[in-house]
Scaffold this active site. Structure first.
Site, PDB file in Angstrom:
ATOM      1  N   MET A   1      -2.166  -4.100 -11.583  1.00  0.00           N
ATOM      2  CA  MET A   1      -3.379  -4.230 -12.388  1.00  0.00           C
ATOM      3  C   MET A   1      -4.339  -5.285 -11.835  1.00  0.00           C
ATOM      4  O   MET A   1      -5.163  -5.816 -12.564  1.00  0.00           O
ATOM      5  CB  MET A   1      -2.994  -4.591 -13.824  1.00  0.00           C
ATOM      6  CG  MET A   1      -2.167  -3.524 -14.531  1.00  0.00           C
ATOM      7  SD  MET A   1      -3.097  -2.001 -14.837  1.00  0.00           S
ATOM      8  CE  MET A   1      -4.081  -2.518 -16.244  1.00  0.00           C
ATOM      9  N   SER A   2      -4.264  -5.591 -10.552  1.00  0.00           N
ATOM     10  CA  SER A   2      -5.110  -6.645  -9.997  1.00  0.00           C
ATOM     11  C   SER A   2      -6.588  -6.259  -9.985  1.00  0.00           C
ATOM     12  O   SER A   2      -7.460  -7.122  -9.899  1.00  0.00           O
ATOM     13  CB  SER A   2      -4.659  -7.006  -8.573  1.00  0.00           C
ATOM     14  OG  SER A   2      -4.881  -5.923  -7.684  1.00  0.00           O
ATOM     15  N   GLU A   9       2.082  -5.325   3.624  1.00  0.00           N
ATOM     16  CA  GLU A   9       1.602  -4.851   2.328  1.00  0.00           C
ATOM     17  C   GLU A   9       0.235  -4.189   2.453  1.00  0.00           C
ATOM     18  O   GLU A   9      -0.629  -4.631   3.209  1.00  0.00           O
ATOM     19  CB  GLU A   9       1.502  -6.026   1.346  1.00  0.00           C
ATOM     20  CG  GLU A   9       1.017  -5.632  -0.036  1.00  0.00           C
ATOM     21  CD  GLU A   9       0.821  -6.820  -0.961  1.00  0.00           C
ATOM     22  OE1 GLU A   9       0.421  -6.613  -2.115  1.00  0.00           O
ATOM     23  OE2 GLU A   9       1.078  -7.959  -0.510  1.00  0.00           O
ATOM     24  N   LYS A  27      -8.604  -4.396  -2.918  1.00  0.00           N
ATOM     25  CA  LYS A  27      -9.315  -5.592  -3.362  1.00  0.00           C
ATOM     26  C   LYS A  27     -10.810  -5.455  -3.034  1.00  0.00           C
ATOM     27  O   LYS A  27     -11.222  -4.578  -2.281  1.00  0.00           O
ATOM     28  CB  LYS A  27      -8.767  -6.844  -2.672  1.00  0.00           C
ATOM     29  CG  LYS A  27      -7.331  -7.202  -3.021  1.00  0.00           C
ATOM     30  CD  LYS A  27      -7.169  -7.685  -4.439  1.00  0.00           C
ATOM     31  CE  LYS A  27      -5.746  -8.137  -4.731  1.00  0.00           C
ATOM     32  NZ  LYS A  27      -4.793  -7.006  -4.753  1.00  0.00           N
TER      33      LYS A  27
END
Length: 225
Positions: free
Chosen positions: A141-142, A175, A179
């Protein structure tokens, strides 16, 4: 008979602003950004116009997030058709798109490696401002306040370049993350859209960072059911 909702000049202006923001950054504007852009004295005025657009069925408002504005598929289709009429060109790519859906990405391997592809998904091309190359299943949920939630399918266009402020898919070592890109004089920052998460700072000489793609749209997982 034309079933297109009749919009006031101000409502059309806000709709255009939302569309432009999505095309430019991959996410809709906040109420504050709309108010600032159009000279409103408060965010309440922007909210009232957005509510009116929602009542007319042009957009969908998602609660609990500052960027919770969605263009409905009918609106996207209408916008696409109006552009075609404006330039008097044939409708591009009436055929549906078949996109690979990428799930969890293993460390160090290409994002479109066969073992990462959960399935293929057929979508309508008019849903996206730019043609995507694949769908990526969002984890976590970033990016909640950009309206990107856990389990959503992010439409991604493969690219190695992106502009400041755009939402990107990036690889950091082992990863893959989604973003907002921020370029500073000290290097690159990958910004979350959730105060519970911290920005990720990438040093200029880092070899662990690689840009994988640009967010060009979003599909709610339940839309495919």
């Amino acid at each position: 008979m034309d079933d297109t909702p009749k919009l006031t000049a101000r409502q059309q202006q806000i709709l255009d602003l939302v569309q432009t923001a999505i095309e430019r950054t991959g996410a809709p504007p906040t109420r504050a950004e709309i108010a600032a852009e159009l000279g409103f004295r408060s965010v309440n005025a922007a909210e009232e116009h957005l509510q009116a657009l929602a009542r007319k069925g042009v957009i969908e408002l998602v609660g609990g997030t500052s960027r919770g504005i969605r263009l409905r598929s009918e609106t996207l289709r209408s916008l696409a058709e109006s552009r075609i009429k404006q330039f008097n060109l044939p409708l591009p790519s009436l055929s549906q798109l078949t996109l690979p859906l990428v799930g969890r990405v293993a460390a160090g391997s290409p994002i479109l490696a066969q073992e990462h592809i959960d399935q293929t998904v057929v979508v309508e091309p008019h849903l996206f401002a730019r043609r995507p190359d694949y769908l990526l299943r969002v984890r976590g949920m970033s990016m909640r306040d950009a309206g990107i939630l856990d389990g959503d399918l992010l439409a991604v266009q493969k690219t190695r370049e992106a502009k400041n402020g755009q939402i990107v898919v990036a690889r950091l070592g082992d990863e893959v993350t989604v973003k907002r890109l921020s370029k500073t004089k000290h290097g690159i920052e990958l910004l979350p859209e959730n105060p519970d998460f911290q920005p990720i700072v990438v040093s200029p000489d880092s070899e662990d960072f690689e840009l994988e793609g640009l967010a060009v749209g979003l599909i709610r997982n339940n839309m495919l059911m």
